[in-house]
Structure formats: structure tokens, C-alpha cells
Design a protein around this motif. Structure first.
Motif, PDB file in Angstrom:
ATOM      1  N   GLY A 104       5.586 -17.004  -3.528  1.00 33.75           N
ATOM      2  CA  GLY A 104       6.396 -16.543  -4.654  1.00 33.75           C
ATOM      3  C   GLY A 104       7.539 -15.646  -4.245  1.00 33.75           C
ATOM      4  O   GLY A 104       8.502 -15.467  -5.011  1.00 33.75           O
ATOM      5  N   SER A 105       7.490 -15.086  -3.054  1.00 28.27           N
ATOM      6  CA  SER A 105       8.520 -14.129  -2.631  1.00 28.27           C
ATOM      7  C   SER A 105       9.801 -14.806  -2.146  1.00 28.27           C
ATOM      8  O   SER A 105      10.740 -14.115  -1.750  1.00 28.27           O
ATOM      9  N   ALA A 106       9.849 -16.132  -2.175  1.00 27.01           N
ATOM     10  CA  ALA A 106      11.079 -16.823  -1.784  1.00 27.01           C
ATOM     11  C   ALA A 106      12.255 -16.424  -2.671  1.00 27.01           C
ATOM     12  O   ALA A 106      13.415 -16.542  -2.266  1.00 27.01           O
ATOM     13  N   TYR A 107      11.959 -15.938  -3.870  1.00 31.60           N
ATOM     14  CA  TYR A 107      13.028 -15.541  -4.799  1.00 31.60           C
ATOM     15  C   TYR A 107      13.419 -14.071  -4.634  1.00 31.60           C
ATOM     16  O   TYR A 107      14.319 -13.594  -5.334  1.00 31.60           O
ATOM     17  N   CYS A 108      12.778 -13.364  -3.740  1.00 35.87           N
ATOM     18  CA  CYS A 108      13.084 -11.949  -3.529  1.00 35.87           C
ATOM     19  C   CYS A 108      14.138 -11.797  -2.436  1.00 35.87           C
ATOM     20  O   CYS A 108      14.178 -12.581  -1.495  1.00 35.87           O
ATOM     21  N   ALA A 109      14.975 -10.775  -2.543  1.00 29.22           N
ATOM     22  CA  ALA A 109      16.101 -10.613  -1.616  1.00 29.22           C
ATOM     23  C   ALA A 109      16.000  -9.367  -0.759  1.00 29.22           C
ATOM     24  O   ALA A 109      16.991  -8.950  -0.154  1.00 29.22           O
ATOM     25  N   ASP A 110      14.817  -8.774  -0.679  1.00 25.98           N
ATOM     26  CA  ASP A 110      14.674  -7.530   0.087  1.00 25.98           C
ATOM     27  C   ASP A 110      15.011  -7.715   1.560  1.00 25.98           C
ATOM     28  O   ASP A 110      15.614  -6.841   2.181  1.00 25.98           O
ATOM     29  N   MET A 111      14.589  -8.838   2.163  1.00 28.76           N
ATOM     30  CA  MET A 111      14.765  -9.025   3.602  1.00 28.76           C
ATOM     31  C   MET A 111      16.238  -8.978   3.993  1.00 28.76           C
ATOM     32  O   MET A 111      16.620  -8.268   4.935  1.00 28.76           O
ATOM     33  N   ALA A 112      17.079  -9.726   3.287  1.00 27.12           N
ATOM     34  CA  ALA A 112      18.497  -9.781   3.645  1.00 27.12           C
ATOM     35  C   ALA A 112      19.179  -8.428   3.461  1.00 27.12           C
ATOM     36  O   ALA A 112      20.011  -8.023   4.280  1.00 27.12           O
ATOM     37  N   VAL A 113      18.824  -7.735   2.393  1.00 26.91           N
ATOM     38  CA  VAL A 113      19.433  -6.424   2.142  1.00 26.91           C
ATOM     39  C   VAL A 113      18.985  -5.424   3.204  1.00 26.91           C
ATOM     40  O   VAL A 113      19.796  -4.670   3.756  1.00 26.91           O
ATOM     41  N   GLN A 114      17.693  -5.423   3.507  1.00 24.57           N
ATOM     42  CA  GLN A 114      17.190  -4.518   4.542  1.00 24.57           C
ATOM     43  C   GLN A 114      17.797  -4.849   5.903  1.00 24.57           C
ATOM     44  O   GLN A 114      18.054  -3.955   6.719  1.00 24.57           O
ATOM     45  N   ASN A 115      18.025  -6.128   6.157  1.00 20.49           N
ATOM     46  CA  ASN A 115      18.648  -6.538   7.409  1.00 20.49           C
ATOM     47  C   ASN A 115      20.015  -5.889   7.571  1.00 20.49           C
ATOM     48  O   ASN A 115      20.334  -5.318   8.618  1.00 20.49           O
ATOM     49  N   CYS A 116      20.829  -5.966   6.537  1.00 19.45           N
ATOM     50  CA  CYS A 116      22.181  -5.412   6.588  1.00 19.45           C
ATOM     51  C   CYS A 116      22.147  -3.890   6.733  1.00 19.45           C
ATOM     52  O   CYS A 116      22.854  -3.319   7.564  1.00 19.45           O
TER      53      CYS A 116
END
Length: 634
Positions: free
Chosen positions: A566-578
Motif C-alpha cells: 500500500g505504500s507505493a502511493y506514499c512519497a516519503d522516500m523521494a522527499v527524504q532522499n532530496c
């Protein structure tokens, strides 16, 4: 008289104003953008454009900009296209106070190089609407800011708009970019059209608006790996001789398909409706043959297949015509002409030039798109349904088709095509798998992704040296002993890098890409920086990657489509990456809404990192690259 680099760093030319030369009729141009603005909003768009100029010039520029808006659906400010050959000049040529600013300048100009950019005068690098800036005033202002920047300042960019230089410190990024950041409830395609027309946001794709594009080479390696592994999956063999791949698109990113097919050893047939784009790829040597007749195409496919000839054919016409002809050939002869199929049209933007319906010619489509957008949308949807119907028919008889992450299946489903899979609990699984789900997901899970670099000297010999260094580093890692799956990836990439020169992959800057994991990236970066420090390389090296990587992108219909909790719709990874890259040593960072599968469908980020031979550069690279990968695999 042509401008110089010094001239374009002086800021917007006001006195006198540049002569209005109009658009260059000999190059491709972006289609007229649908906007949906009312009269009051159009006035606002004009005011937003004029804010870059002193009020004394408004009376002269306002009618010109208003006419641009009427004609093209956006104000690009064609008068201010610099009269300079746009390319990546050697880094020492840029008049800057810091080498990091010069590196950013080099990358910006590469993104706008006419051999690289899809629609250079509209500041579109690739993907149909992947903007570097929203207008030419922004280009001039940014170049001026960069020339004045010190190691104690950071330039802030908001969707192409330079907010200004702000005090920071030497370890901070010199540039922070956001593109397309809107309140989530308003991140719709219709809102994008309005906001872009107003000049307040833009679609930066992935590496267009982050200034990290390196031409179609940027995806050719990944496409090659995808095609090879698709063959291994389907035919239990890496030998693709005599196999036929059918796909579409020869624009910025999709132009890699023809080269990847030949490197993979198969026959690639790539349809392209835009003759200018097709001719461009043919002249660059990325397409071997051009055909515009379906009968001739069928004959040529059969000949190449029988002779097991690695070949790339650019078909000037609509992809739907080929799919439907293949169905007829199968019904008539029982011969399945095509073994592998995909699509790389800019389907993330189907009603604004990303997908051309089969019912219209290219010129007719551009006219209807601008003047009757509702009819155009209806034709696009009908065309998608026809395309999918043909694919479904051939797939029932052995064709292997995959979605290449351009939102083709997503848009086809929205158009009513038969692509859904009923037992998909998350809604991210279709009748045909995406290349991440079926082919590349396991590779990403190992931490391998598209790592790239640019030799800022502009010297091909420097690029050759970096190829040698990268191959040596990966060879050394293999010799130390690594897990078998990692070893296979290293060996594939050693083969790639040692053969890269003969494939003539460079378009624009002297750049290279390979797939590597955290250990490989850190080791390669360290070796590059050492080579700069001892003079083995003539000038610094810029490191970057595609945003389409291990931790750079949250995209439920592409990069994270193989996550099923279900977390495929979450964007935390990309934001934390930046965020993480920004305080671990990146020279610049970018965070985007949209990229690959379209506006509102993905959040992605990227970075640029200058290796100048200093000890600090080694420390930054080791710290930042470790986070940049591990954030996506931990």
C-alpha cells in the motif's frame, strides 16, 4: 553579432532590447498548449511575464507577449533566445566566482543544446513538456546569478523562477530546485495546464528541470538491460538475434530504443509521427534505416528476422497502424511478426502532444489539439483503445508486452481500454506488467541504478579515461568477492563500459552512464576525484543520476509499482532522499512533482555533485552517495 558566455552572464538585455527574430522554422517546436484561462487569467499571465522587465518596457513587450500566448498557449519570450551556440562549454570558459556555479551553467546549457533538447526554443529538453525553464527571461537571470554566486550563497529556484541568491555556507548546496510543487488536492492535469499557462509552475520531467540530462544515452543502458532481461524472461536466453521489438517514440528519452535494440542484438522497429525527430535520430546514427510504407516495413522485418540481423528501423507513421497491420498479418499467415512490444510515447501528457491519435496526420493533430481539445481528447482515447486491442490480440498468440513507465497502461485504462487486472488490490497492477514489476525491480532492490557523470573539460579523452577508471574499479570489486547476483550486475556493467565508446553514445556533453550499487558508486566517485587531483583528468567531474533510481522516485505506476503493502502511493522516500542529499554534500538538489508517468502521478528528486579533486569532495561523495542509495534499500 553572436553573444559570448560573458554576455549571457550580464543579466537580461534591456538596452537595447534584442532584435525579435521569431522562431527558427528549421527545428521542432512544442505544440500549442491548451490552457483554459479566461480573459482575466490571461491578463494575469501577461502580468506575470512582464514582472521580469522594468515598467518602461511593458508597453513595447506586452503586445508581443500577448500574441505569443494566443499563438502558443504560453509566453516563452522568443525575443530573448540568446544568440549563442547552446552547448556544454568547457567549465573553465564560464565567468564565475566558484567552480560549482560553472558546473551548473555547463549542465543548463547542455540541456538546451539543439542536438540534445527536443524543443530547444521552448526550453523543453525531453518528454514533450520537460522544461528547463518556463521562459527565456529566467535563463538570463539564472546565468547572471550563477556568475555572481560565492561559496557562501545558495540560489533558490521555484518551478523555473529564480527566487534569488540567499546567504548560506560552504557546505550547503549552491542550488536548490523545486518543480511543480502544488497542494496535493490541486495536482491535476487540468490545474497543471492552467498554472503553466499562468507562468507560475512548470513540469521539470526528471532531469530537464534539475539540469542533469545527458541525452538519450541517459536511458540507453537501462533500455538495453530491460530488453535483454525481457528476452531472458521470455525465451530463457540472452540471445535475441532474429527477435523483433516493436515500440514507439524517437524523442529525447525514447530515442534510446533504437540504439538499445541493436546493442541487444535484436531488430528494433520504432514508430515516430514527427519527421523532424526521426530525421534527427537518423542523422545522429541512432536509427539505421527509415521506412514510411507499411508493406516495405513488413518485408524488411521478415528479411532481417530471417538473416538474424541486428537492426533499428524508424517508421515514419503512427504506431497503431503497425500494431493493427501485425494483427492482419497474423490472421492471414499465422506469422507473429513481433516477439517483444512496449511503448515510449510521452503518454504521461497524452492530450498535449505526448500521444498522437492514429486518425489524424501529425499536422492535423497539432491543429485539432490547439483548436478543438475536446475532440482531440476523444480521438486520443479511441486511438489508445485501438492500440490496446491489437496488442491484446497478439499477446494472446505469444507476444510479450510490457509498460515502460510512460503511463501508457494508466492512460489506456482511463480511455476505457481493456488493460485492467481484476485481482489488483492496490490498483497498480495491469494486464501487462511494468518493466519494474517484471524486469528491473530485482535490480533496483540490490541498489543498482543509473549512475552518471560528465567530464567538464569537454575532452573525449577524459571520458575515455573515466571509462577505464570505472571498469578498473568494478573489476577490483569483483576480485574481492561479492554475492553472485551483485557479481552478475558488475560484470554486465564492465562489459557495457568497455564497449561504450564503439557505440558512439555521446550526444551533447562528454557524459557516461552505468548501473551501480552503493559500494560501486562510492568507489568510482573516489577514484574519479583522485584522478582529478593528480591531473589524470584535465578538469573536474560532475556526478549525477537519473531521478529514476533506487531511492529518488516514488511512483506507484513505475519505480515503486512492485511494492504491494500500500505504500507505493506514499512519497516519503523521494522527499527524504532530496533532503538527505542536501546536507550530506550535494552541489545542488532538486525535488519534482511529475516525471515519466506525469504530473500528479509521481514525486522524484535528484542531485548534482562536483568532484574538484579536493579532499572535501571525496568526503562529500562518500557521505552523500551512501545515503542516496541506502535510503531506497534499507
Amino acid at each position: 553579432m553572436s553573444a559570448t558566455l560573458t554576455n549571457i552572464c550580464k543579466g537580461l538585455p534591456f538596452s537595447p532590447l534584442p532584435v525579435y527574430r521569431g522562431r527558427d522554422p528549421l527545428i521542432g517546436h512544442a505544440p500549442t498548449r491548451a490552457h483554459g484561462l479566461n480573459a482575466t487569467e490571461q491578463k494575469t499571465a501577461l502580468e506575470n511575464a512582464l514582472r521580469y522587465f522594468p515598467s518602461s518596457l511593458h508597453e513595447e513587450l506586452a503586445p508581443e507577449f500577448a500574441q505569443e500566448f494566443i499563438a502558443h498557449g504560453h509566453i516563452y519570450m522568443y525575443r530573448f533566445i540568446p544568440d549563442i551556440k547552446m552547448r556544454a562549454y568547457p567549465i573553465d570558459d564560464y565567468p564565475c566566482k566558484t567552480m560549482k556555479a560553472a558546473a551548473i551553467m555547463l549542465m543548463i546549457m547542455n540541456n538546451l543544446d539543439h542536438t540534445v533538447a527536443q524543443f530547444p526554443e521552448e526550453l523543453v529538453t525531453y518528454g514533450g513538456n520537460g522544461q528547463v525553464f518556463s521562459n527565456w527571461a529566467q535563463f538570463w537571470i539564472v546565468m547572471n546569478y550563477l556568475s555572481e554566486m560565492t561559496e557562501e550563497q545558495t540560489l533558490v529556484m521555484n518551478s523555473g523562477h529564480p527566487q534569488g541568491l540567499f546567504p548560506s555556507h560552504a557546505e550547503a548546496p549552491r542550488l536548490v530546485i523545486t518543480n511543480g510543487m502544488v497542494i496535493p488536492n490541486y495536482s491535476s492535469r487540468e490545474m497543471y495546464n492552467r498554472l503553466f499557462a499562468l507562468g507560475v509552475t512548470m513540469y521539470g520531467q526528471m532531469t530537464a528541470g534539475s539540469y542533469c540530462y545527458i541525452g538519450p544515452q541517459g536511458i540507453v543502458h537501462g533500455t538495453t538491460i530491460t530488453v535483454l532481461n525481457a528476452g531472458r524472461r521470455c525465451f530463457k536466453s540472452g540471445d535475441l538475434s532474429g527477435r523483433v521489438l516493436l515500440t514507439s517514440g524517437l524523442g529525447g528519452m525514447s530515442g534510446a530504443q533504437a540504439k538499445a535494440a541493436v546493442i541487444s542484438g535484436c531488430i528494433g522497429v520504432i514508430a515516430e509521427v514527427n519527421k523532424e525527430a526521426l530525421v534527427k535520430r537518423h542523422k545522429q546514427g541512432w536509427v539505421m534505416e527509415v521506412i514510411d510504407d507499411l508493406d516495405q516495413l513488413v518485408t524488411r522485418i521478415r528479411k532481417a528476422r530471417n538473416e538474424k540481423e541486428p537492426l533499428s528501423i524508424g517508421y515514419h507513421g503512427n504506431i497503431v497502424d503497425i500494431w493493427e497491420r501485425c494483427v492482419k498479418e497474423y490472421e492471414k499467415t499465422g506469422d507473429l511478426l513481433i516477439d517483444l512490444g512496449s511503448d515510449q510515447t510521452s503518454c504521461h501528457n497524452p492530450i498535449n502532444g505526448g500521444y498522437y491519435p492514429v486518425q489524424l496526420t501529425f499536422d492535423q493533430a497539432n491543429d485539432v489539439m490547439a483548436n478543438d481539445p475536446k475532440r482531440f481528447k476523444s480521438l486520443v482515447e479511441e486511438s489508445l483503445r485501438r492500440q490496446v486491442a491489437a496488442i491484446n490480440e497478439l499477446a494472446a498468440h505469444g507476444l510479450y508486452f510490457w509498460d515502460y513507465g510512460n503511463a501508457f497502461l494508466l492512460e489506456a485504462r482511463r480511455a476505457g481500454a481493456d488493460v485492467s487486472k481484476e485481482d489488483s488490490p492496490t490498483g497498480t497492477v495491469f494486464r501487462y506488467a511494468s518493466y519494474v514489476q517484471d524486469i528491473m525491480g530485482d535490480i533496483f532492490s540490490l541498489g543498482f541504478g543509473p549512475f552518471r557523470w560528465v567530464c567538464t573539460s569537454g575532452d573525449p579523452n577524459d571520458l575515455l579515461t573515466t571509462d577505464q577508471i570505472a571498469a578498473e574499479v568494478l573489476g577490483e570489486l569483483i576480485s574481492r568477492g561479492v554475492p553472485e547476483k551483485t557479481k552478475q550486475q558488475y560484470e554486465d556493467n564492465v562489459r557495457w563500459i568497455t564497449e561504450a565508446g564503439k557505440h558512439k553514445l555521446v550526444v551533447g556533453s562528454q557524459a557516461r552512464i552505468l548501473y551501480s550499487d552503493q559500494e560501486g558508486r562510492v568507489a568510482i566517485a573516489t577514484a574519479f576525484n583522485h584522478a582529478v587531483s593528480i591531473g589524470r583528468l584535465k578538469a573536474p567531474v560532475i556526478l549525477s543520476r537519473d531521478h529514476h533510481d533506487v531511492s529518488g522516485t516514488d511512483s506507484p505506476f513505475r519505480e515503486t509499482s512492485n511494492i504491494y503493502d500500500g505504500s507505493a502511493y506514499c512519497a516519503d522516500m523521494a522527499v527524504q532522499n532530496c533532503i538527505g542529499d542536501s546536507f550530506r554534500g550535494a552541489t545542488w538538489v532538486a525535488l519534482h512533482n511529475g516525471g515519466g508517468v506525469g504530473w500528479g502521478e509521481v514525486i522524484n528528486g535528484g542531485f548534482g555533485l562536483l568532484l574538484d579533486g579536493s579532499e572535501q569532495a571525496t568526503n562529500r561523495a562518500q557521505m552523500m552517495l551512501a545515503w542516496d542509495v541506502s535510503n531506497g534499500v534499507c
